[in-house]
Design a protein around this motif. Sequence first.
Motif, PDB file in Angstrom:
ATOM      1  N   ARG A 315      24.818  18.990  39.741  1.00 28.36           N
ATOM      2  CA  ARG A 315      23.697  18.318  39.054  1.00 28.36           C
ATOM      3  C   ARG A 315      24.221  17.210  38.154  1.00 28.36           C
ATOM      4  O   ARG A 315      23.655  16.114  38.110  1.00 28.36           O
ATOM      5  CB  ARG A 315      22.910  19.333  38.232  1.00 28.36           C
ATOM      6  CG  ARG A 315      22.190  20.386  39.068  1.00 28.36           C
ATOM      7  CD  ARG A 315      21.293  21.249  38.211  1.00 28.36           C
ATOM      8  NE  ARG A 315      20.784  22.401  38.957  1.00 28.36           N
ATOM      9  CZ  ARG A 315      19.921  23.267  38.480  1.00 28.36           C
ATOM     10  NH1 ARG A 315      19.441  23.110  37.255  1.00 28.36           N
ATOM     11  NH2 ARG A 315      19.514  24.305  39.209  1.00 28.36           N
ATOM     12  N   ALA A 316      25.301  17.518  37.419  1.00 25.75           N
ATOM     13  CA  ALA A 316      25.883  16.479  36.554  1.00 25.75           C
ATOM     14  C   ALA A 316      26.363  15.293  37.380  1.00 25.75           C
ATOM     15  O   ALA A 316      26.166  14.129  37.017  1.00 25.75           O
ATOM     16  CB  ALA A 316      27.033  17.071  35.735  1.00 25.75           C
ATOM     17  N   GLU A 317      27.012  15.580  38.536  1.00 29.37           N
ATOM     18  CA  GLU A 317      27.450  14.498  39.422  1.00 29.37           C
ATOM     19  C   GLU A 317      26.252  13.682  39.919  1.00 29.37           C
ATOM     20  O   GLU A 317      26.301  12.454  40.035  1.00 29.37           O
ATOM     21  CB  GLU A 317      28.206  15.101  40.613  1.00 29.37           C
ATOM     22  CG  GLU A 317      29.506  15.772  40.265  1.00 29.37           C
ATOM     23  CD  GLU A 317      30.615  14.759  39.998  1.00 29.37           C
ATOM     24  OE1 GLU A 317      30.403  13.579  40.325  1.00 29.37           O
ATOM     25  OE2 GLU A 317      31.659  15.156  39.464  1.00 29.37           O
ATOM     26  N   LEU A 318      25.168  14.396  40.237  1.00 25.59           N
ATOM     27  CA  LEU A 318      23.965  13.722  40.737  1.00 25.59           C
ATOM     28  C   LEU A 318      23.397  12.767  39.695  1.00 25.59           C
ATOM     29  O   LEU A 318      23.093  11.608  39.995  1.00 25.59           O
ATOM     30  CB  LEU A 318      22.924  14.777  41.125  1.00 25.59           C
ATOM     31  CG  LEU A 318      21.517  14.265  41.498  1.00 25.59           C
ATOM     32  CD1 LEU A 318      21.591  13.321  42.688  1.00 25.59           C
ATOM     33  CD2 LEU A 318      20.597  15.447  41.812  1.00 25.59           C
ATOM     34  N   PHE A 319      23.231  13.242  38.437  1.00 23.01           N
ATOM     35  CA  PHE A 319      22.679  12.375  37.402  1.00 23.01           C
ATOM     36  C   PHE A 319      23.611  11.201  37.108  1.00 23.01           C
ATOM     37  O   PHE A 319      23.157  10.080  36.866  1.00 23.01           O
ATOM     38  CB  PHE A 319      22.410  13.178  36.128  1.00 23.01           C
ATOM     39  CG  PHE A 319      21.322  14.203  36.282  1.00 23.01           C
ATOM     40  CD1 PHE A 319      20.126  13.863  36.884  1.00 23.01           C
ATOM     41  CD2 PHE A 319      21.493  15.509  35.861  1.00 23.01           C
ATOM     42  CE1 PHE A 319      19.117  14.801  37.045  1.00 23.01           C
ATOM     43  CE2 PHE A 319      20.495  16.452  36.022  1.00 23.01           C
ATOM     44  CZ  PHE A 319      19.298  16.093  36.625  1.00 23.01           C
ATOM     45  N   ALA A 320      24.906  11.439  37.129  1.00 24.89           N
ATOM     46  CA  ALA A 320      25.855  10.347  36.904  1.00 24.89           C
ATOM     47  C   ALA A 320      25.745   9.303  38.007  1.00 24.89           C
ATOM     48  O   ALA A 320      25.807   8.097  37.755  1.00 24.89           O
ATOM     49  CB  ALA A 320      27.286  10.900  36.829  1.00 24.89           C
ATOM     50  N   ALA A 321      25.557   9.766  39.258  1.00 25.39           N
ATOM     51  CA  ALA A 321      25.417   8.819  40.377  1.00 25.39           C
ATOM     52  C   ALA A 321      24.134   8.010  40.247  1.00 25.39           C
ATOM     53  O   ALA A 321      24.093   6.827  40.567  1.00 25.39           O
ATOM     54  CB  ALA A 321      25.441   9.588  41.701  1.00 25.39           C
ATOM     55  N   VAL A 322      23.045   8.644  39.775  1.00 21.30           N
ATOM     56  CA  VAL A 322      21.789   7.906  39.565  1.00 21.30           C
ATOM     57  C   VAL A 322      21.985   6.809  38.525  1.00 21.30           C
ATOM     58  O   VAL A 322      21.580   5.658  38.721  1.00 21.30           O
ATOM     59  CB  VAL A 322      20.671   8.873  39.123  1.00 21.30           C
ATOM     60  CG1 VAL A 322      19.408   8.084  38.758  1.00 21.30           C
ATOM     61  CG2 VAL A 322      20.345   9.854  40.237  1.00 21.30           C
ATOM     62  N   ALA A 323      22.609   7.153  37.388  1.00 24.44           N
ATOM     63  CA  ALA A 323      22.813   6.174  36.325  1.00 24.44           C
ATOM     64  C   ALA A 323      23.713   5.037  36.792  1.00 24.44           C
ATOM     65  O   ALA A 323      23.452   3.858  36.503  1.00 24.44           O
ATOM     66  CB  ALA A 323      23.414   6.860  35.098  1.00 24.44           C
ATOM     67  N   GLU A 331      20.890  -3.325  37.291  1.00 24.51           N
ATOM     68  CA  GLU A 331      21.211  -3.643  35.900  1.00 24.51           C
ATOM     69  C   GLU A 331      20.210  -2.997  34.949  1.00 24.51           C
ATOM     70  O   GLU A 331      19.682  -3.613  34.036  1.00 24.51           O
ATOM     71  CB  GLU A 331      21.292  -5.154  35.681  1.00 24.51           C
ATOM     72  CG  GLU A 331      22.426  -5.800  36.461  1.00 24.51           C
ATOM     73  CD  GLU A 331      22.699  -7.227  36.014  1.00 24.51           C
ATOM     74  OE1 GLU A 331      21.982  -7.709  35.121  1.00 24.51           O
ATOM     75  OE2 GLU A 331      23.653  -7.845  36.530  1.00 24.51           O
ATOM     76  N   VAL A 332      19.905  -1.744  35.224  1.00 23.83           N
ATOM     77  CA  VAL A 332      18.992  -0.949  34.410  1.00 23.83           C
ATOM     78  C   VAL A 332      19.741   0.283  33.921  1.00 23.83           C
ATOM     79  O   VAL A 332      20.406   0.969  34.704  1.00 23.83           O
ATOM     80  CB  VAL A 332      17.753  -0.518  35.233  1.00 23.83           C
ATOM     81  CG1 VAL A 332      16.906   0.461  34.435  1.00 23.83           C
ATOM     82  CG2 VAL A 332      16.921  -1.730  35.613  1.00 23.83           C
ATOM     83  N   ARG A 333      19.664   0.555  32.627  1.00 16.14           N
ATOM     84  CA  ARG A 333      20.312   1.739  32.076  1.00 16.14           C
ATOM     85  C   ARG A 333      19.308   2.893  32.062  1.00 16.14           C
ATOM     86  O   ARG A 333      18.185   2.744  31.601  1.00 16.14           O
ATOM     87  CB  ARG A 333      20.831   1.465  30.671  1.00 16.14           C
ATOM     88  CG  ARG A 333      21.945   0.414  30.660  1.00 16.14           C
ATOM     89  CD  ARG A 333      22.773   0.504  29.382  1.00 16.14           C
ATOM     90  NE  ARG A 333      23.821  -0.489  29.357  1.00 16.14           N
ATOM     91  CZ  ARG A 333      25.002  -0.342  29.951  1.00 16.14           C
ATOM     92  NH1 ARG A 333      25.267   0.786  30.607  1.00 16.14           N
ATOM     93  NH2 ARG A 333      25.918  -1.286  29.879  1.00 16.14           N
ATOM     94  N   VAL A 334      19.758   4.036  32.584  1.00 17.82           N
ATOM     95  CA  VAL A 334      18.909   5.217  32.701  1.00 17.82           C
ATOM     96  C   VAL A 334      19.368   6.264  31.699  1.00 17.82           C
ATOM     97  O   VAL A 334      20.565   6.528  31.559  1.00 17.82           O
ATOM     98  CB  VAL A 334      18.956   5.773  34.136  1.00 17.82           C
ATOM     99  CG1 VAL A 334      18.185   7.078  34.225  1.00 17.82           C
ATOM    100  CG2 VAL A 334      18.379   4.758  35.105  1.00 17.82           C
ATOM    101  N   GLU A 335      18.420   6.863  31.009  1.00 20.50           N
ATOM    102  CA  GLU A 335      18.720   7.906  30.031  1.00 20.50           C
ATOM    103  C   GLU A 335      18.832   9.256  30.733  1.00 20.50           C
ATOM    104  O   GLU A 335      17.916   9.680  31.427  1.00 20.50           O
ATOM    105  CB  GLU A 335      17.620   7.956  28.974  1.00 20.50           C
ATOM    106  CG  GLU A 335      17.797   9.063  27.955  1.00 20.50           C
ATOM    107  CD  GLU A 335      16.628   9.134  26.996  1.00 20.50           C
ATOM    108  OE1 GLU A 335      16.623  10.035  26.139  1.00 20.50           O
ATOM    109  OE2 GLU A 335      15.723   8.291  27.109  1.00 20.50           O
ATOM    110  N   ILE A 336      19.981   9.927  30.592  1.00 21.74           N
ATOM    111  CA  ILE A 336      20.190  11.256  31.171  1.00 21.74           C
ATOM    112  C   ILE A 336      20.013  12.280  30.061  1.00 21.74           C
ATOM    113  O   ILE A 336      20.834  12.362  29.140  1.00 21.74           O
ATOM    114  CB  ILE A 336      21.585  11.373  31.800  1.00 21.74           C
ATOM    115  CG1 ILE A 336      21.793  10.253  32.832  1.00 21.74           C
ATOM    116  CG2 ILE A 336      21.746  12.743  32.443  1.00 21.74           C
ATOM    117  CD1 ILE A 336      20.802  10.240  33.954  1.00 21.74           C
ATOM    118  N   PRO A 337      18.950  13.092  30.061  1.00 16.75           N
ATOM    119  CA  PRO A 337      18.728  14.057  28.978  1.00 16.75           C
ATOM    120  C   PRO A 337      19.775  15.166  29.007  1.00 16.75           C
ATOM    121  O   PRO A 337      20.359  15.481  30.050  1.00 16.75           O
ATOM    122  CB  PRO A 337      17.326  14.594  29.275  1.00 16.75           C
ATOM    123  CG  PRO A 337      17.133  14.365  30.731  1.00 16.75           C
ATOM    124  CD  PRO A 337      17.891  13.129  31.081  1.00 16.75           C
TER     125      PRO A 337
END
Length: 418
Positions: A315-323, A331-337
């Motif tokens: 899951r952590a790898e997945l969110f990091a890949a999304v960001a 060029e959009v920064r995504v907030e990972i809760p």
Amino acid sequence: MHAKHSPQGVRFFCHDPGRDGTCELGGESWEHHMLKLELARAVRSAGWHAALEVAGGDGAWRADVMASSPDGSMRIAWEAQLSPITDRDILARTDRYAAEGIGVCWVSPGPQAPPWIDVVPAVRVSAPDQHAQSWRVVDGLGGFDAAAGTWEFKPQELGRFVRWVLSGSVTPVASLPHYTSVQRGSGLGHYVQRRLWWTSAQSERAQNEHDRRRQEEAERAERADRARREAADRRAARQQQELQRRQQLQPRRKSQPVPDPEDEETRRAQAQEQRRLEQAWRRQREQEAAKRKELAGRAAEVARAWWQDVPPQQRAELFAAVAERAWHDEEVRVEIPERPQVSESFAYGIPLFTTGRLRALYGIVRPCPELVCLSPQLEFQHVVVRDEQEARQLAGVMSPRARITNLCLSSDATGRPG
């Protein structure tokens, strides 16, 4: 000249009293000169050569800032246009540049968009103030939203916009006739007309593809409407023929005309078939409603099983890949809760939002395919999945126009990323 500074702390040079008037910059406004300097600074920061007040060999043009590529093969003129100018004059000046193979971008720092922003490649910029620390492009730079089928404004720092233009990342693209109306601001009815944008090749392709699909849908609707009209015309013609036949037979009969048994039998058969179709349709709707009700009752259990397939590390790898993808491609920064939470409204996927003052929904991570039927609004969102299998599962239950991004993450039998 001597050095001064404004009440806001901006440093600049001022002509001495009693000068002889021979200075080439004597007729320029302070805002015009500062914008030229900012354009030159941005050009040099992009690795190109910049020169001010460059004139053509025959005197046909004079560029405020002339940008030249490092190898000297390309030139782009940057024109800071503050004074009023007609469409004919600005087109003529642009054509003179084009005749010598020179690109041009017109820059207006005015509070309102100039009339010629849709006539030549142009942008409107705003100067630094207490809110913004740098010059910004506020009009003329846009992107095409394929989901909404509209163009939208993309404000950006002037320096970054200049770098995009010089690298060819953005080019002038014309709006197709169906897409010239663009919302400006958040209020209803705040629309402006834009027929020319600086934008990416991706947005140009998205506009062309959306227009192709729109035309195909319009053609299908027109064919269906034409078929309905033709069927109605045929029914009317048959009714007219039947009426004429009965009128011809009526004088020969002294009593009331006897209904045609064959017509009565046909009407009864048609009515019976219509009732059968309506009953089948109601049964189907009732079955679908019962299935959705049953699914809603065990939605949490289905979602829990869906997410148990992804260990915490993945899951952590997945969110990091999304960001990483959001920043690299858009060029959009995504907030990972810290504690991501699933959302019932989006088929128990995890919504992610952009950072910054204008916080917006970026996308939905791993919505459960089995629960998509409970979340019709998911069709209009950006869906992000781990691998090809998840992408196929969602594509099989969502509309073809749904936007699904496959991050191509794989894992081995131990659950570690591949």
